[in-house]
Scaffold this active site. Structure first.
Site, short mmCIF file in Angstrom:
data_model
loop_
_atom_site.label_atom_id
_atom_site.label_comp_id
_atom_site.label_asym_id
_atom_site.label_seq_id
_atom_site.Cartn_x
_atom_site.Cartn_y
_atom_site.Cartn_z
N ASP A 399 -101.09 -24.65 17.65
CA ASP A 399 -99.76 -24.03 17.52
C ASP A 399 -99.03 -24.48 16.26
OD1 ASP A 399 -100.40 -23.13 20.01
OD2 ASP A 399 -98.59 -23.88 21.00
N HIS A 542 -101.79 -28.93 17.83
CA HIS A 542 -100.88 -28.40 16.80
C HIS A 542 -101.53 -28.53 15.44
CE1 HIS A 542 -98.40 -29.11 20.31
NE2 HIS A 542 -97.63 -28.14 19.84
#
Ligand code: ZN
Length: 590
Positions: A399, A542
């Site tokens: 992400d 991430h």
């Protein structure tokens, strides 16, 4: 209050302050050292997601554009006038500095200016505030500054760092901290002599050995002082059980500084197992005995507030319809997901509805004004046929990107081992780094993580529509086709979000690597390890942290060794026999 006591208080504040400063210096040193080691570039931070450490006050956001500068400033409103004015003033000064230093040629935004903050209460009635300032421009030269402030909650004054280092406090401070470990009494500086304060008596001491000797002789029940780590974070509302007083310190022998009435609601910030709760009022920190308060319960509901003519709504899940606004009352019906009902009243958690000529109550959170469409989502990347569905498989998802350095490193690793992954990118960053996005799409697949990382649950229907439109447009501009997978920021999806997203599948996760929190390769890998069998699971990571890229370099070959096929979310769904549809939130595919 005698000057000696004031002095004592001052030392307490100074001790806490110095600890805080030491921690900060340590953190800065650590980050600084790390940066040098791996050459982190600062564009890898997304400011909106910077910190959740906002223990005190109300988060307030100022968004503005002036000439070529776009501002987004988060700051707290604490409710203590002096401190609020101080913060406002600091922000104005910082803003002015940026204005004066980055004058642009025209109104085209080329400077992004962010402030975010952390705020928390210390013991000894202090309040710590950290402002993080970040200035970005297009050529990626970024500046990040950290400003720290400490306030005395008794008077709202800032305790400046100069105070802490002046007047030879350092020596005394060492002793104080040491004594604080013993938690029962304090060491006080009086003139140039050092005293032990015990039961309101001052006893001069020679040095730390003598102090420790005395310490051991003290009655163990004397416990007016509660150690810092014995205050647990609570941050919840409590109801006062009777008319009781508030104390200046966490002990009944301290000064009474106020009172509260039965049924009043107070907010407890910290609580100690030793029977005390810490409150924050406009006068600063106060203490109440925990036995006099009780956690606030759901209010008893009267869901008969009438809604004119009734509103047509839809159930988002199978719902029990009750005779009363109470889950123990008679079950009138079970309403299937997607059915139409008419809402004729509501309270904070129940809706009064008409359904099949009956009147009853259902959980309000599961009603939506928009009918949730269960429509098949056609995937962007047709399955390639190289996966063996009988063997275990796992999806890595990344992400918040893309970013230059860490995302590139992650892609290098995926490419090296010829495996796939899903990148949930922010529209705003896709536009900035289109080439990285194209490479992500070539190696794996790209979904959207919205345009600007807003919590979708908090948006109105119009705002949600606009956020989705921006995401879609940025995506299409870079990749030439529409996104089919959406990862909501923070994983937040309520019924309105589920209903409002009519062209994408919502993908959450069932393995959180906590990489954003650890920022450490080994801890991240360890966290994933804790989940055991990963077959069919979706791992959240991430792509904006170098430590995550470090972890991926180890994780990918390790997963392959253990027999996993590393696939995209679309592949995982397809080979596990799922047809993705709108209106459903997926966490994994088993
Ligand atoms: Zn995110």
């Amino acid at each position: 209050m005698s000057s000696v006591l004031k002095r004592e208080k001052r030392i307490l504040i100074v001790a806490w302050g110095l600890l805080f400063v030491c921690m900060l210096i340590f953190i800065c040193f650590f980050i600084g050292g790390f940066n040098k080691k791996v050459g982190t570039t600062k564009e890898e931070l997304i400011f909106e997601t910077l910190s959740n450490k906002k223990e005190v006050g109300k988060l307030t956001t100022l968004e503005d554009q002036k000439n070529n500068i776009y501002y987004k400033i988060n700051y707290p409103v604490v409710g203590i006038k002096k401190i609020d004015e101080f913060i406002k003033n600091k922000i104005d000064i910082l803003k002015d500095n940026v204005n004066n230093s980055y004058v642009g040629e025209n109104n085209k935004i080329d400077i992004y200016y962010f402030i975010d903050y952390e705020i928390y209460m210390g013991i000894d009635k202090t309040l710590s505030l950290v402002l993080r300032e970040r200035i970005e421009n297009y050529n990626l030269s970024e500046v990040e500054n950290i400003y720290t402030y400490l306030f005395d909650l008794d008077n709202g004054e800032e305790i400046s760092l100069d105070d802490i280092f002046s007047e030879g406090y350092k020596d005394v401070l060492t002793r104080y901290i040491y004594s604080n470990d013993e938690k029962k009494f304090k060491v006080v500086l009086k003139g140039d002599k050092i005293y032990l304060l015990l039961n309101n008596n001052y006893q001069e001491i020679e040095g730390i050995e003598e102090y420790l000797k005395i310490a051991k002789e003290i009655d163990k029940d004397y416990s007016s002082d509660i150690k810092e780590d014995e205050w647990n974070l609570v941050n919840r509302e409590y109801v006062v059980l009777g008319d009781v007083v508030l104390y200046k310190e966490a002990t009944v022998t301290s000064e009474v500084v106020g009172s509260v009435k039965k049924d009043e609601v107070v907010k407890v910030y910290r609580q100690s197992d030793k029977g005390w709760s810490m409150l924050l009022s406009s006068d600063g920190v106060l203490y109440i005995e925990s036995k006099n308060i009780e956690e606030k319960k759901e209010v008893i509901e009267k869901p008969d507030v009438s809604v004119d003519d009734g509103i047509r709504m839809y159930t988002a899940t199978d719902l029990n319809m009750r005779s009363e606004a109470n889950s123990n009352s008679e079950l009138l019906d079970v309403i299937k997901s997607g059915e139409e009902v008419i809402k004729i009243g509501e309270s904070s958690s129940w809706a009064k509805i008409m359904y099949n000529d009956k009147v009853g109550y259902v959980s309000k959170a599961h009603l939506t004004e928009i009918k949730i469409e269960k429509k098949e989502v056609k995937l962007n990347i047709p399955p390639q046929g190289h996966i063996d569905p009988s063997k275990p498989m796992v999806a890595l998802t990344f992400d918040d990107g893309p970013s230059i350095k860490s995302t590139t490193r992650i892609l290098d690793t995926l490419e090296k081992y010829n495996v796939h992954a899903t990148f949930f990118d922010l529209g705003s960053l896709m536009l900035r780094y289109p080439d990285i996005v194209k490479r992500e799409a070539k190696i794996g697949e790209v979904g959207t993580h919205t345009y600007s990382h807003k919590n979708l649950n908090k948006l109105s229907v119009e705002e949600l529509t606009e956020e989705l439109r921006l995401s879609r447009e940025a995506y299409k501009q870079v990749l030439g086709y529409e996104p089919k997978l959406l990862r909501p920021p923070y994983g937040s999806v309520n019924v309105n979000v589920r209903a409002g997203i009519t062209d994408m599948a919502i993908i959450n996760w069932n393995v959180d690597s906590l990489d954003w929190k650890y920022r450490n390769k080994d801890l991240t890998l360890n966290e994933i390890d804790n989940f055991g069998n990963l077959d069919g699971k979706i791992i959240l990571m991430h792509s904006i942290h170098n430590e995550t890229a470090d972890a991926v370099e180890v994780l990918v070959p390790d997963l392959l060794d253990r027999g996993y096929q590393i696939v995209t979310v679309s592949e995982l769904a397809y080979y596990k026999g799922y047809k993705l549809e709108t209106g459903t939130v997926y966490y994994g595919f088993k």
